[in-house]
Design an enzyme around this catalytic site. Structure first.
Site, short mmCIF file in Angstrom:
data_model
loop_
_atom_site.label_atom_id
_atom_site.label_comp_id
_atom_site.label_asym_id
_atom_site.label_seq_id
_atom_site.Cartn_x
_atom_site.Cartn_y
_atom_site.Cartn_z
N GLY A 270 77.08 -36.49 -25.38
CA GLY A 270 76.12 -36.10 -26.42
C GLY A 270 75.42 -37.22 -27.15
N GLU B 202 87.60 -32.65 -27.77
CA GLU B 202 88.18 -33.41 -26.65
C GLU B 202 89.50 -34.08 -27.06
OE1 GLU B 202 87.34 -34.24 -23.31
OE2 GLU B 202 85.85 -32.65 -23.32
N ASP C 268 80.93 -30.27 -16.11
CA ASP C 268 80.74 -30.57 -17.54
C ASP C 268 81.19 -32.01 -17.78
OD1 ASP C 268 80.16 -30.08 -20.32
OD2 ASP C 268 82.31 -29.94 -20.67
N SER C 269 80.77 -32.56 -18.92
CA SER C 269 81.21 -33.90 -19.28
C SER C 269 82.73 -33.92 -19.53
CB SER C 269 80.49 -34.35 -20.55
OG SER C 269 80.84 -33.50 -21.62
N HIS D 101 81.57 -26.82 -25.54
CA HIS D 101 82.84 -27.13 -26.21
C HIS D 101 83.05 -26.28 -27.47
CE1 HIS D 101 82.78 -30.78 -23.76
NE2 HIS D 101 83.98 -31.10 -24.22
N CYS E 230 76.95 -27.67 -19.08
CA CYS E 230 76.89 -28.67 -20.14
C CYS E 230 75.45 -28.69 -20.63
CB CYS E 230 77.28 -30.04 -19.58
SG CYS E 230 77.09 -31.39 -20.74
N CYS F 157 76.59 -25.70 -27.14
CA CYS F 157 77.44 -26.72 -26.52
C CYS F 157 78.66 -25.97 -26.02
CB CYS F 157 77.85 -27.79 -27.53
SG CYS F 157 79.06 -28.95 -26.86
N THR G 121 74.05 -30.77 -22.71
CA THR G 121 73.49 -32.12 -22.77
C THR G 121 72.97 -32.54 -21.40
OG1 THR G 121 75.18 -32.54 -24.43
CG2 THR G 121 73.98 -34.44 -23.61
N1 DGL Z 1 79.88 -29.42 -23.26
C1 DGL Z 1 78.80 -30.36 -23.43
C2 DGL Z 1 77.56 -29.59 -23.88
O1 DGL Z 1 77.49 -28.39 -23.66
C3 DGL Z 1 79.26 -31.47 -24.32
C4 DGL Z 1 78.42 -32.66 -24.24
C5 DGL Z 1 79.09 -33.94 -24.61
O2 DGL Z 1 79.84 -34.45 -23.78
O3 DGL Z 1 78.82 -34.45 -25.70
O4 DGL Z 1 76.62 -30.16 -24.41
#
Ligand code: DGL
Length: 274
Positions: A44, A159, A11-12, A195, A74, A193, A76
């Site tokens: 994102g 975050e 993930d990011s 998060h 993730c 998402c 994105t």
């Molecule tokens: N958890 C990522 C997602 O599902 C977050 C993306 C981001 O870093 O903006 O899209």
């Protein structure tokens, strides 16, 4: 971890830990390696090219770590990088390896939740603008009406560990209302998402009780279980010692501190430069 060929989860930042948590619950015997690109999160609001480049670097790193199978946990990255990586990069990087995302497994089942055939989707700018959910859901549930809304501030809020702050309510209320203003028939909202599950209590405050909120963790875990069952040639490559490893491109101190909330358990991460 010699002779270990773990399932990679990427993930990011922290969000993918909400997915890994459910995967480990469902499939505890495998080895897993998690990579969070916290130094470059959020993805994102980034361009297609940047998300692709960062995701490819992460996939290459996980392949070097001997992962036979990688989950882009993730949305994105799944929306902006997965297809190109699968079609263009993977054949030369390791044609016997697999990279999977979270959009397809979610799209395959989302229609089973709605009774009104009206579904709302909350995601990052990147996920919403890619229209990936519209295209995928159409294949499985052509009668469903989808209403998407981007919430560009939600990932930075999470975050930065502000998900429980009173100030966060302003943005949650605003974005949820903007989504629901599209149609009074929405009975299901997908948190597209990884998060966003951290914001679920606040989101619930601003939606009518009859609307159900769907997070992806359990869906992706069930889909992975099914995938491994249907693909014994991949399953056999995944080692089973119940080992978990966590890597972050940013501070391990911050990662370990915040990860407990996403993963539910204490985590000891290792720093990596990609
Ligand atoms: N958890 C990522 C997602 O599902 C977050 C993306 C981001 O870093 O903006 O899209």
């Amino acid at each position: 971890m010699s002779n270990v060929s773990p399932i990679g989860v990427f993930d990011s930042g922290y969000g993918g830990l909400t997915v890994l948590k459910e995967i480990v619950n469902k499939l505890p015997s495998y080895d897993y390696i998690y990579l969070g690109d916290n130094a470059r999160t959020p993805y994102g609001n980034r361009s297609f090219e940047s998300v692709y480049e960062y995701t490819l670097q992460s996939v290459k790193w996980l392949l070097q770590k001997n992962c036979p199978l990688i989950i882009l946990a993730c949305n994105t990255a799944s929306a902006k990088a997965l297809r190109t990586i699968q079609q263009k990069d993977l054949p030369s990087l390791g044609h016997e390896k697999r990279v999977l995302g979270v959009i397809r497994p979610t799209s395959e089942v989302i229609g089973n939740y709605t009774k009104t055939n009206n579904v709302g989707i909350l995601g990052t700018n990147g996920t919403v603008e890619s229209k990936s959910y519209l295209l995928e859901i159409e294949k499985f549930f052509p009668d469903i009406k989808i209403y998407q809304h981007a919430c560009p501030l939600w990932v930075p809020i999470v975050e930065n560990n502000e998900y429980a702050s009173p100030g966060t309510d302003y943005f949650i209320k605003k974005d949820v209302e903007e989504l629901l203003n599209n149609s009074g028939k929405i009975d299901t909202i997908l948190l597209a998402c990884t998060h966003y599950p951290l914001l679920i209590d606040k989101i619930k405050k601003y939606i009518p009780k009859k609307i159900q909120l769907i997070a992806q963790g359990e869906i992706v875990a069930a889909s992975l279980q099914d995938y491994l069952f249907r693909h014994p040639e991949i399953e056999i490559q995944c080692s089973k010692n119940r080992q978990l490893q966590f890597f972050t491109t940013d501070s391990t101190k911050d990662f370990d501190k915040h990860s407990k909330i996403f993963f539910g358990k204490k985590v000891n991460s290792i720093h990596v430069d990609l």
